[in-house]
Design an enzyme around this catalytic site. Structure first.
Site, PDB file in Angstrom:
ATOM      1  N   HIS A   1      -5.263   5.416   1.904  1.00  0.00           N
ATOM      2  CA  HIS A   1      -4.441   4.370   1.298  1.00  0.00           C
ATOM      3  C   HIS A   1      -4.864   4.073  -0.135  1.00  0.00           C
ATOM      4  O   HIS A   1      -6.038   4.178  -0.475  1.00  0.00           O
ATOM      5  CB  HIS A   1      -4.612   3.029   2.041  1.00  0.00           C
ATOM      6  CG  HIS A   1      -4.514   3.089   3.514  1.00  0.00           C
ATOM      7  ND1 HIS A   1      -3.407   2.630   4.199  1.00  0.00           N
ATOM      8  CD2 HIS A   1      -5.398   3.497   4.458  1.00  0.00           C
ATOM      9  CE1 HIS A   1      -3.622   2.768   5.507  1.00  0.00           C
ATOM     10  NE2 HIS A   1      -4.817   3.301   5.675  1.00  0.00           N
TER      11      HIS A   1
ATOM     12  N   SER B   1      -5.550   5.561  10.230  1.00  0.00           N
ATOM     13  CA  SER B   1      -4.141   5.844   9.951  1.00  0.00           C
ATOM     14  C   SER B   1      -3.961   6.911   8.890  1.00  0.00           C
ATOM     15  O   SER B   1      -2.942   7.590   8.845  1.00  0.00           O
ATOM     16  CB  SER B   1      -3.418   4.571   9.500  1.00  0.00           C
ATOM     17  OG  SER B   1      -3.397   3.629  10.544  1.00  0.00           O
TER      18      SER B   1
ATOM     19  N   CYS C   1       4.077   5.349   5.407  1.00  0.00           N
ATOM     20  CA  CYS C   1       4.214   4.140   6.231  1.00  0.00           C
ATOM     21  C   CYS C   1       5.665   3.661   6.195  1.00  0.00           C
ATOM     22  O   CYS C   1       6.345   3.800   5.173  1.00  0.00           O
ATOM     23  CB  CYS C   1       3.290   3.047   5.686  1.00  0.00           C
ATOM     24  SG  CYS C   1       3.337   1.501   6.624  1.00  0.00           S
TER      25      CYS C   1
ATOM     26  N   GLN D   1      -6.686  -2.964  10.026  1.00  0.00           N
ATOM     27  CA  GLN D   1      -7.896  -2.180  10.285  1.00  0.00           C
ATOM     28  C   GLN D   1      -8.994  -2.662   9.333  1.00  0.00           C
ATOM     29  O   GLN D   1      -8.730  -2.982   8.177  1.00  0.00           O
ATOM     30  CB  GLN D   1      -7.606  -0.697  10.087  1.00  0.00           C
ATOM     31  CG  GLN D   1      -6.617  -0.178  11.110  1.00  0.00           C
ATOM     32  CD  GLN D   1      -6.074   1.189  10.769  1.00  0.00           C
ATOM     33  OE1 GLN D   1      -6.446   1.812   9.791  1.00  0.00           O
ATOM     34  NE2 GLN D   1      -5.147   1.662  11.594  1.00  0.00           N
TER      35      GLN D   1
ATOM     36  N   HIS E   1       0.825  -1.212   0.000  1.00  0.00           N
ATOM     37  CA  HIS E   1       0.000   0.000   0.000  1.00  0.00           C
ATOM     38  C   HIS E   1       0.851   1.250   0.000  1.00  0.00           C
ATOM     39  O   HIS E   1       2.048   1.217   0.283  1.00  0.00           O
ATOM     40  CB  HIS E   1      -0.951   0.006   1.205  1.00  0.00           C
ATOM     41  CG  HIS E   1      -0.298   0.345   2.501  1.00  0.00           C
ATOM     42  ND1 HIS E   1      -0.846   1.219   3.412  1.00  0.00           N
ATOM     43  CD2 HIS E   1       0.874  -0.042   3.055  1.00  0.00           C
ATOM     44  CE1 HIS E   1      -0.061   1.334   4.469  1.00  0.00           C
ATOM     45  NE2 HIS E   1       0.984   0.578   4.271  1.00  0.00           N
TER      46      HIS E   1
END
Length: 189
Positions: A183, A180, A139, A157, A85
């Site tokens: 994505h 977060s 990330c 998640q 991702h």
């Protein structure tokens, strides 16, 4: 005031090394002998980003191979998949900082515009998700071209997991929002 390396953007005494076991770049202080997977405080993120793209993306060209007996395409159980991702964080993200920026201040709308640009480039065939993740993802999986490895249900998640499991290998998702950040997800296996 300390200066950073004009080549790597790292503070004095810090250098980038390659892990022998994981084949991933990490940060090592030659004076204190301390090592970290994340860049040390005081790093110039833009210089580091350029350095990593030029010198360490080659070590990321071949993602880890499938483990026999694991994953939907590995000949074993179908309860694990492998995905990569790109994460773009914003000021409302659970942890609004990354290896690139100590404090992320962009709005969710700004993050959405950034990710839409990445999505267009990927769809146009200009760049792969993995190559883009290596330099642009917020990330720490960026050092692995966004590769999160194999994971099963209830390990990510829910919003992320639901989309990742719905993809076929090789497919890239639309934009997915989690606590977060935002994505784009590519199912690898």
């Amino acid at each position: 005031m300390s200066t950073t390396s004009p080549e790597t953007g790292l503070p004095p005494s810090w250098e980038v090394r390659l892990s022998q076991s994981r084949h991933l770049p990490y940060y090592f202080n030659t004076q204190t002998k301390v090592s970290h997977w994340e860049p040390p405080p005081g790093t110039d993120a833009s210089l580091l980003k350029a350095y990593m793209a030029a010198h360490h993306s080659q070590s990321l060209q071949q993602p880890p191979q499938a483990q026999p007996g694991i994953g939907a395409e590995g000949g074993g159980t179908e309860d694990k998949i492998r995905a990569a991702h790109i994460l773009v964080k914003h000021e409302g993200s659970r942890r609004p900082s990354s290896w690139k920026e100590e404090r992320i201040t962009r709005s969710k709308d700004e993050a959405l515009e950034v990710l839409k640009g990445y999505e267009e480039r990927i769809k146009a065939g200009e760049v792969s998700l993995g190559d883009l993740a290596a330099t642009e993802s917020d990330c720490s999986s960026a050092r692995k071209k966004g590769d999160l490895g194999f994971f099963g249900r209830r390990e990510m998640q829910k919003e992320f997991e639901d989309v990742a499991f719905a993809l076929k290998p090789g497919e890239v998702s639309g934009i997915v929002s989690t606590v977060s950040g935002l994505h784009l997800i590519e199912r690898l296996q």
